[in-house]
Design a protein around this motif. Structure first.
Motif, PDB file in Angstrom:
ATOM      1  N   ASN A 124      -6.190  -6.226  14.180  1.00 43.76           N
ATOM      2  CA  ASN A 124      -6.549  -5.705  12.870  1.00 43.76           C
ATOM      3  C   ASN A 124      -5.240  -5.318  12.182  1.00 43.76           C
ATOM      4  OD1 ASN A 124      -9.427  -5.834  13.191  1.00 43.76           O
ATOM      5  ND2 ASN A 124      -9.292  -4.035  14.508  1.00 43.76           N
ATOM      6  N   ALA A 125      -4.931  -5.976  11.062  1.00 47.12           N
ATOM      7  CA  ALA A 125      -3.636  -5.808  10.404  1.00 47.12           C
ATOM      8  C   ALA A 125      -3.819  -5.292   8.989  1.00 47.12           C
ATOM      9  CB  ALA A 125      -2.882  -7.136  10.370  1.00 47.12           C
ATOM     10  N   ILE A 126      -2.932  -4.369   8.597  1.00 46.70           N
ATOM     11  CA  ILE A 126      -2.807  -3.936   7.211  1.00 46.70           C
ATOM     12  C   ILE A 126      -1.333  -4.112   6.844  1.00 46.70           C
ATOM     13  CG2 ILE A 126      -3.134  -2.088   5.530  1.00 46.70           C
ATOM     14  CD1 ILE A 126      -5.074  -0.772   7.473  1.00 46.70           C
ATOM     15  N   VAL A 127      -1.086  -4.973   5.887  1.00 49.33           N
ATOM     16  CA  VAL A 127       0.286  -5.313   5.503  1.00 49.33           C
ATOM     17  C   VAL A 127       0.455  -5.041   4.014  1.00 49.33           C
ATOM     18  CG1 VAL A 127       1.943  -7.215   5.279  1.00 49.33           C
ATOM     19  CG2 VAL A 127       0.525  -7.034   7.328  1.00 49.33           C
ATOM     20  N   GLY A 128       1.563  -4.413   3.645  1.00 49.25           N
ATOM     21  CA  GLY A 128       1.854  -4.182   2.235  1.00 49.25           C
ATOM     22  C   GLY A 128       2.430  -5.429   1.595  1.00 49.25           C
ATOM     23  N   ILE A 129       1.777  -5.939   0.568  1.00 51.48           N
ATOM     24  CA  ILE A 129       2.270  -7.066  -0.226  1.00 51.48           C
ATOM     25  C   ILE A 129       2.384  -6.562  -1.657  1.00 51.48           C
ATOM     26  CG2 ILE A 129       1.782  -9.394  -1.080  1.00 51.48           C
ATOM     27  CD1 ILE A 129       2.273  -9.622   1.772  1.00 51.48           C
ATOM     28  N   VAL A 147       2.944  -3.724  -8.395  1.00 48.31           N
ATOM     29  CA  VAL A 147       2.172  -2.724  -7.663  1.00 48.31           C
ATOM     30  C   VAL A 147       1.904  -3.266  -6.273  1.00 48.31           C
ATOM     31  CG1 VAL A 147       1.090  -1.773  -9.721  1.00 48.31           C
ATOM     32  CG2 VAL A 147      -0.020  -3.654  -8.516  1.00 48.31           C
ATOM     33  N   CYS A 148       1.594  -2.371  -5.342  1.00 49.12           N
ATOM     34  CA  CYS A 148       1.346  -2.767  -3.958  1.00 49.12           C
ATOM     35  C   CYS A 148      -0.146  -2.988  -3.730  1.00 49.12           C
ATOM     36  CB  CYS A 148       1.859  -1.704  -2.994  1.00 49.12           C
ATOM     37  SG  CYS A 148       3.639  -1.761  -2.758  1.00 49.12           S
ATOM     38  N   VAL A 149      -0.437  -4.068  -2.999  1.00 50.33           N
ATOM     39  CA  VAL A 149      -1.811  -4.395  -2.641  1.00 50.33           C
ATOM     40  C   VAL A 149      -1.908  -4.404  -1.118  1.00 50.33           C
ATOM     41  CG1 VAL A 149      -3.646  -6.106  -2.802  1.00 50.33           C
ATOM     42  CG2 VAL A 149      -2.059  -5.805  -4.717  1.00 50.33           C
TER      43      VAL A 149
END
Length: 269
Positions: free
Chosen positions: A134-139, A143-145
């Protein structure tokens, strides 16, 4: 030579991308977001008693993603492998990041595709294994999504892995080099008043290096101070502005100098 090696690997991977995917390949489908895409690639055959996988993150042009510590804004990758079967996480290795300034302030991360190398132990050598992530990556663009995705990839030791191996070779070529006598982090310690983290770094030239670091949870830091001289030793001071550091807690520090980069995780003394 290293750049030539990377160029050859890029050319081979570009050619492979035009081929139909191998049956039952140990890689996930791409997960897509507004700012890019990511997938999980698994090398099922153990190497040096470890199972290796790649989390490939590809920001779209104009977008960016982040290192272990993002700088003044953004978010580092949050990776949860707890649901994996017959695998124990050992480490996550990051490519050498950019260190600079952007609209959000100090930036540590990537504007180009990157692969994080994940290493696992496999407790039961002959039992089936599956990597669940389970990954949460800042792109981020302006603004950041948060890019949230889940992957499940079973190991397939009997399948050909030529493309996966080439992807691994390319990812390994982007990692910091191992510290050596002419480029290493020395004497990482707390100051006497325990308000600074200090280190001496042997560097390839006399110019001040770029530094990024990640400290223990709960600590906040001020702006890094760096002095470098003709002796090719950089003196680094990191102010502590919240809580209190303790000897024995670890700091991961990345240093870039003269087109080279090293990284080390060291315990405070």
């Amino acid at each position: 030579m290293k750049n030539l090696f990377r160029a050859v690997l890029f050319a081979v991977l570009a050619a492979l991308s035009w081929l139909p995917p191998a049956a039952q390949a140990a890689m996930s489908q791409w997960a897509e977001s507004e700012g890019g895409r990511m997938r999980l690639v698994v090398i099922s055959q153990p190497r040096n008693d470890a199972i290796l996988a790649l989390l490939q993150i590809e920001p779209k042009p104009g977008w960016k993603t982040y290192w272990r510590d993002p700088g003044d804004a953004g978010m580092p990758p949050q990776l949860d492998f707890a649901g994996s079967t017959n695998l124990v996480l050992r480490s996550v290795s990051f490519p050498v990041p950019e260190i600079g300034q952007d609209d959000g302030g100090r930036f540590v991360g990537y504007h180009q595709p990157v692969s994080l190398i994940v290493e696992f132990a496999k407790p039961l050598a002959d039992a089936p294994s599956t990597i669940n992530l389970n990954a949460i990556v800042g792109i981020c663009e302006k603004v950041c999504v948060p890019f949230v995705a889940s992957f499940s990839v079973p190991l397939k030791p009997g399948q050909p892995e030529s493309e996966e191996f080439m992807q691994l070779q390319l990812a390994q070529s982007t990692l910091p080099e191992k510290p050596g006598k002419d480029f290493e982090i020395r004497n990482l310690h707390l100051s006497i008043n325990e308000k600074l983290i200090e280190a001496d770094v042997a560097i390839p030239n006399a110019q001040a290096p770029q530094v990024a670091f990640v400290g223990p949870p709960g600590l906040r830091f001020g702006e890094v101070e760096i002095d470098a001289g003709a002796d090719k030793i950089a003196h680094i001071r990191i102010p502590i502005i919240s809580e209190k550091a303790q000897a024995g807690r670890t700091i991961t520090m990345l240093v870039k100098s003269g087109g080279r980069a090293i990284e080390a995780t060291l315990a405070l003394r």
